[in-house]
Design a protein around this motif. Structure first.
Motif: not given
Length: 362
Positions: A218-222, A232-248
């Motif tokens: 799910a893409v965050e608002e904005g 499989g790990t019972y986790q939720v991750h947040r990945y950056s879509l900002s140009t400076a740190d894309y994919g972190e």
């Protein structure tokens, strides 16, 4: 008597040899699960889903895996037969919109009215507002095939992010989404990924890798980040879509008491996460014993760990704080994959296995 004894010994030896040596399709890896919090604290058991109303699907249809609200106000859902159904809440009329011929899972509308479909058998599809069904991509640009497209969302810039749950166990090749998911979770080789399709240049690139059954996206608002459920790990991750740190990546929810499935952003900027089943104690206890998990895979399917009938959805904010927790321990409506808020404030709950959609007031 001696003959019977020898026969019994032979049978025992045969069974032992089978359990120890019969080839299986998984190569389990050792891993360390986070402690199971159980149904306590923010996850305390309750009956909030127990009073749901239901919309029955047409005869023979089941597994409304995901739900999206169209610009026409109707509910759209993807079912096991391969159909996309549209449901008019006012009249209860149900219309077949299209049939992908595969197993559509995650669905999401873009701002132009296009319905994007993650089909576990066929890859990433699109359905135009005029009803034209198109296969958009079946492989990444590096040549790797998409074997288990699972969930999908669209960023404000038009890029389409979708999960490829397993690159080892294709849903169509294995014989179904549930069978493939159980194999992947039992092996736990972190081969899932998130892929991004860019309509601007028709590219399909790998965005994130090494996920154990990549699931809801799910893409965050904005459009600043992307939430990804790692089942499989019972986790939720947040990945950056900002140009400076894309994919972190940052893990915002760790140690869920069950297996997270879909994640859907709501108008208020929060997210609903579906918990398809509580944790299986046997799977956690065998996490560090891959050889035992391999032995388990030689048992009959009915003797292996599988999903438990339980209803459970969570509302979280973009930092992973639990805002709401709705459950039905009785499993009247079970194997809940997600929740979508309707314009009237009710929630439409989706399911892996049910022949109906549940409606609740949170």
């Amino acid at each position: 008597m001696k003959t019977l004894f020898l026969a019994a010994v032979a049978v025992c030896l045969g069974v032992t040899a089978y359990l120890l040596a019969w080839p299986v399709s998984v190569e389990p890896r050792a891993w360390t699960p986070t402690p199971d919090p159980g149904f306590t604290g923010a996850y305390a058991a309750n009956q909030a889903l127990a009073g749901a109303e239901f919309i029955s699907l047409p005869a023979g249809e089941y597994g409304p895996e995901d739900i999206a609200v169209g610009v026409d106000g109707r509910l759209y859902t993807a079912v096991h037969s391969g159909k996309i159904l549209a449901i008019d809440l006012a009249s209860s009329a149900i219309e077949e919109v299209t049939d992908t011929g595969g197993r559509p899972l995650g669905i999401e509308f873009a701002s132009d009215g296009t319905l994007w479909i993650a089909d576990a058998y066929l890859g990433l599809l699109s359905l135009s507002p005029m009803g034209e069904l198109k296969t958009v991509t079946t492989q990444a640009d590096d040549g790797s095939p998409i074997l288990y497209a699972d969930d999908v969302d669209i960023a404000p810039d038009g890029r389409v992010y979708f999960s490829d749950a397993s690159t080892r166990f294709g849903a169509r090749d294995i014989g179904g989404t549930l069978a493939a998911s159980l194999l992947d979770l039992m092996e736990h080789s972190a081969n899932g990924r998130v892929v991004v399709y860019d309509p601007a240049d028709d590219s399909t690139r790998v965005f994130a890798e090494q996920l154990t059954f990549a699931n809801g996206v799910a893409v965050e608002e904005g459009g600043s980040s992307l939430l990804v459920n790692e089942t499989g790990t019972y986790q939720v991750h947040r990945y950056s879509l900002s140009t400076a740190d894309y994919g972190e990546r940052e893990t915002i929810v760790d140690g869920l008491p069950g297996f997270p499935d879909n994640v859907n952003r709501m108008p208020d900027g929060a997210f609903w996460v579906g918990i398809v089943s509580p944790r299986a104690k046997a799977m956690d206890s065998l996490a560090s014993r891959p050889w035992v998990r391999k032995l388990v895979m030689r048992l009959p399917a009915s003797a292996r760990p599988g999903p438990t009938r339980y209803g459970f959805v969570l509302k979280i904010d973009s930092d992973g704080q639990i805002l709401s927790n709705l459950q039905d321990p009785s499993g009247t409506y079970a194997n809940t994959t997600g929740a979508t808020e309707l314009p009237d404030g009710r929630l439409a709950i989706s399911s892996l296995t049910e022949p109906r959609i549940a409606l609740v007031t949170p």
